[in-house]
Design a protein around this motif. Structure first.
Motif, PDB file in Angstrom:
ATOM      1  N   VAL A 107      13.569  32.307  32.227  1.00  0.00           N
ATOM      2  CA  VAL A 107      14.049  30.921  32.223  1.00  0.00           C
ATOM      3  C   VAL A 107      14.546  30.545  30.831  1.00  0.00           C
ATOM      4  O   VAL A 107      15.567  29.867  30.680  1.00  0.00           O
ATOM      5  N   GLY A 108      13.831  30.996  29.798  1.00  0.00           N
ATOM      6  CA  GLY A 108      14.266  30.728  28.432  1.00  0.00           C
ATOM      7  C   GLY A 108      15.618  31.336  28.125  1.00  0.00           C
ATOM      8  O   GLY A 108      16.456  30.719  27.457  1.00  0.00           O
ATOM      9  N   LEU A 109      15.865  32.556  28.614  1.00  0.00           N
ATOM     10  CA  LEU A 109      17.171  33.192  28.403  1.00  0.00           C
ATOM     11  C   LEU A 109      18.277  32.399  29.084  1.00  0.00           C
ATOM     12  O   LEU A 109      19.358  32.197  28.512  1.00  0.00           O
ATOM     13  N   PRO A 129      23.177  24.047  26.247  1.00  0.00           N
ATOM     14  CA  PRO A 129      24.402  23.510  25.615  1.00  0.00           C
ATOM     15  C   PRO A 129      25.528  23.293  26.614  1.00  0.00           C
ATOM     16  O   PRO A 129      26.327  22.360  26.442  1.00  0.00           O
ATOM     17  N   ALA A 130      25.597  24.128  27.668  1.00  0.00           N
ATOM     18  CA  ALA A 130      26.644  23.925  28.677  1.00  0.00           C
ATOM     19  C   ALA A 130      26.430  22.611  29.413  1.00  0.00           C
ATOM     20  O   ALA A 130      27.380  21.844  29.642  1.00  0.00           O
ATOM     21  N   GLY A 175      24.409  31.432  22.253  1.00  0.00           N
ATOM     22  CA  GLY A 175      24.671  30.729  23.500  1.00  0.00           C
ATOM     23  C   GLY A 175      25.736  29.668  23.324  1.00  0.00           C
ATOM     24  O   GLY A 175      26.591  29.479  24.202  1.00  0.00           O
ATOM     25  N   GLY A 176      25.726  28.975  22.205  1.00  0.00           N
ATOM     26  CA  GLY A 176      26.752  27.973  21.934  1.00  0.00           C
ATOM     27  C   GLY A 176      28.136  28.575  21.809  1.00  0.00           C
ATOM     28  O   GLY A 176      29.130  27.994  22.265  1.00  0.00           O
ATOM     29  N   VAL A 177      28.241  29.763  21.186  1.00  0.00           N
ATOM     30  CA  VAL A 177      29.526  30.449  21.086  1.00  0.00           C
ATOM     31  C   VAL A 177      30.059  30.776  22.476  1.00  0.00           C
ATOM     32  O   VAL A 177      31.249  30.576  22.779  1.00  0.00           O
ATOM     33  N   LEU A 178      29.178  31.279  23.361  1.00  0.00           N
ATOM     34  CA  LEU A 178      29.592  31.591  24.735  1.00  0.00           C
ATOM     35  C   LEU A 178      30.057  30.339  25.470  1.00  0.00           C
ATOM     36  O   LEU A 178      31.061  30.360  26.190  1.00  0.00           O
TER      37      LEU A 178
END
Length: 460
Positions: A145-147, A154-155, A97-100
């Motif tokens: 919700v977790g996904l 992070p966004a 998720g951080g990479v995205l």
């Protein structure tokens, strides 16, 4: 995220508190600021107001979700499964998720993630209000919700620096924490009224509709006022690059390690407080609610004080973590319910100080192009610690008693803070200095070179 059009990275940490980084500019935010100074920024004000409404809805859904699962199954284990499913995606996919987030524009990303969470809440509300809900529906909703949180968290964390720039970052992060903790005082109470008055489904519906507020705020923002930087391009090895970036910087890796210990062993308050309410003081759910409320009050105070400070020092992080651990040990020994309850306020204050100081110091020490990945790692460690540590501290509490369990968590936090403080001091070539200043004792870390110069000064 961006720290402004002309800045390549955020300000360097204070040299008395951690290592300076070679790629950080010399500029740094003001040492003091007014408590609500970042609210003068229009874009951040819109963001903050949207979060006020949404956070209340989030706390309402947390209470309603647990109550619904308990009423459907009669099992506390099923409630635990729901919580685990909501945190599992962050543990599995948090770094991705951080990479995205580093590749994508933050505002459109948040529009998608916030919308998806709102739709999930409304779907659960419809199932509940029509009497069709089953426990697997709640499991799926929690996992969904977790996904969304994998990218949203992070966004949202890194978007704050785009809204206010480096000069107001500490203040804005602190006000976000105060916002969330204030909602913690309101949301559960409103959820309780709705659940007992009209049913659980209405709490889900309120949460779903509450996402209209942050979505409207995002749409009303002025793009020209955002502190934008070039996004990270697509490429191979970006996940490894993010991990190497963190592990190669002591001012990043060691605060994250500290938060890992504190979050895993010392922040498991659902385990500790429920055990003290039932097994130690035999006071029931009312005492448990009071403990949480008092801790939330302390958390709000801690967040507002952090907003006023204007800087995030690693020295403050180490001292706050040590104080937090010591207070947990003290609370474990208190003989009466009221003494224990009063200690919840400073526990909330120092716990929030650890949280805000870590968050801000990490963001301020990170290059904007890496901030999504760094914040994802930080949130994965921070949020993932409790689900991992809960079974451990739960076993200690069940086997040896609530007092031993809480004291153990506090001891781990205090020892971890002391050890990591010494590591940072050694890496930064600092030495512990104990003395008096204006009639008061003062403990601080001093550069060895400065101490040597002071020692040689009289001879010169």
């Amino acid at each position: 995220m961006s720290s402004g059009p002309g800045a390549a990275s955020a300000p360097a940490p204070d040299p008395h508190d951690s290592l300076p980084t070679s790629d950080a500019p010399a500029a740094r935010p003001a040492r003091k600021s007014s408590m609500f100074s970042s609210l003068k920024v229009r874009n951040y004000r819109l963001f903050f107001m949207g979060q006020v409404v949404s956070n209340i809805g989030t706390w309402m859904q947390r209470i309603a979700q647990d109550w619904l699962v308990l009423s459907l199954t009669g099992s506390s284990a099923a409630v635990g499964i729901t919580t685990a499913l909501q945190f599992l995606p962050m543990l599995l996919f948090g770094l991705y998720g951080g990479v995205l987030v580093d590749r994508l524009r933050k505002r459109p990303t948040l529009l998608v993630t916030q919308s998806s969470m709102g739709v999930t809440a409304i779907a659960l509300a419809v199932l509940t209000l029509t009497g069709q809900v089953q426990v697997w529906h709640v499991y799926v909703a929690a996992f969904a919700v977790g996904l969304a949180t994998v990218v949203d968290n992070p966004a949202r964390q890194s978007f704050v620096s785009e809204l206010v720039g480096p000069g107001q970052l500490q203040n804005a992060v602190s006000l976000n924490s105060a916002n969330f903790q204030s909602a913690r005082l309101v949301g559960p109470a409103v959820a309780g009224l709705l659940i007992t008055g009209v049913g659980t489904g209405w709490a889900f519906l309120f949460n779903g509709l509450s996402f209209v507020a942050p979505l409207a705020g995002l749409l009303l923002m002025r793009a020209r006022d955002l502190h934008v930087v070039e996004r990270a391009p697509r490429g191979k090895g970006q996940l490894r690059e993010g991990v190497r970036y963190v592990t190669g910087r002591p001012e990043l890796i060691w605060p994250i390690v500290l938060v890992g210990f504190v979050g895993t062993f010392a922040f498991n308050f659902p385990v500790y407080l429920s055990a003290f309410a039932d097994d130690v003081f035999h006071a029931g759910a009312g005492a448990y609610s009071m403990f949480n409320t008092l801790m939330a009050v302390g958390s709000v105070v801690g967040a507002l004080l952090a907003a006023r400070r204007g800087t995030a020092r690693l020295r403050l992080l180490i001292l706050a973590a040590m104080a937090f651990g010591a207070l947990e040990i003290l609370a474990a020994t208190t003989p009466t319910l009221w003494m224990f309850a009063l200690l919840m306020v400073p526990l909330g204050l120092f716990g929030m100080t650890v949280n805000v100081t870590t968050n801000t110091s990490i963001q301020m020490s990170t290059d904007p192009a890496m901030r999504g990945r760094v914040m994802a790692l930080y949130m994965m460690v921070f949020l993932g610690g409790s689900p991992v540590g809960a079974p451990i501290v739960g076993w200690i509490t069940d086997t040896y008693g609530a007092r031993v369990g809480l004291a153990t968590g506090g001891a781990v936090a205090a020892v971890a803070a002391a050890v990591i403080g010494l590591i940072l001091a050694r890496v930064g070539n600092l030495r512990l200095s104990v003395g008096w200043h204006r009639g008061h004792p003062r403990v601080r870390f001093v550069p060895r070179e400065q101490e040597q110069e002071q020692a040689l000064a009289p001879a010169a």
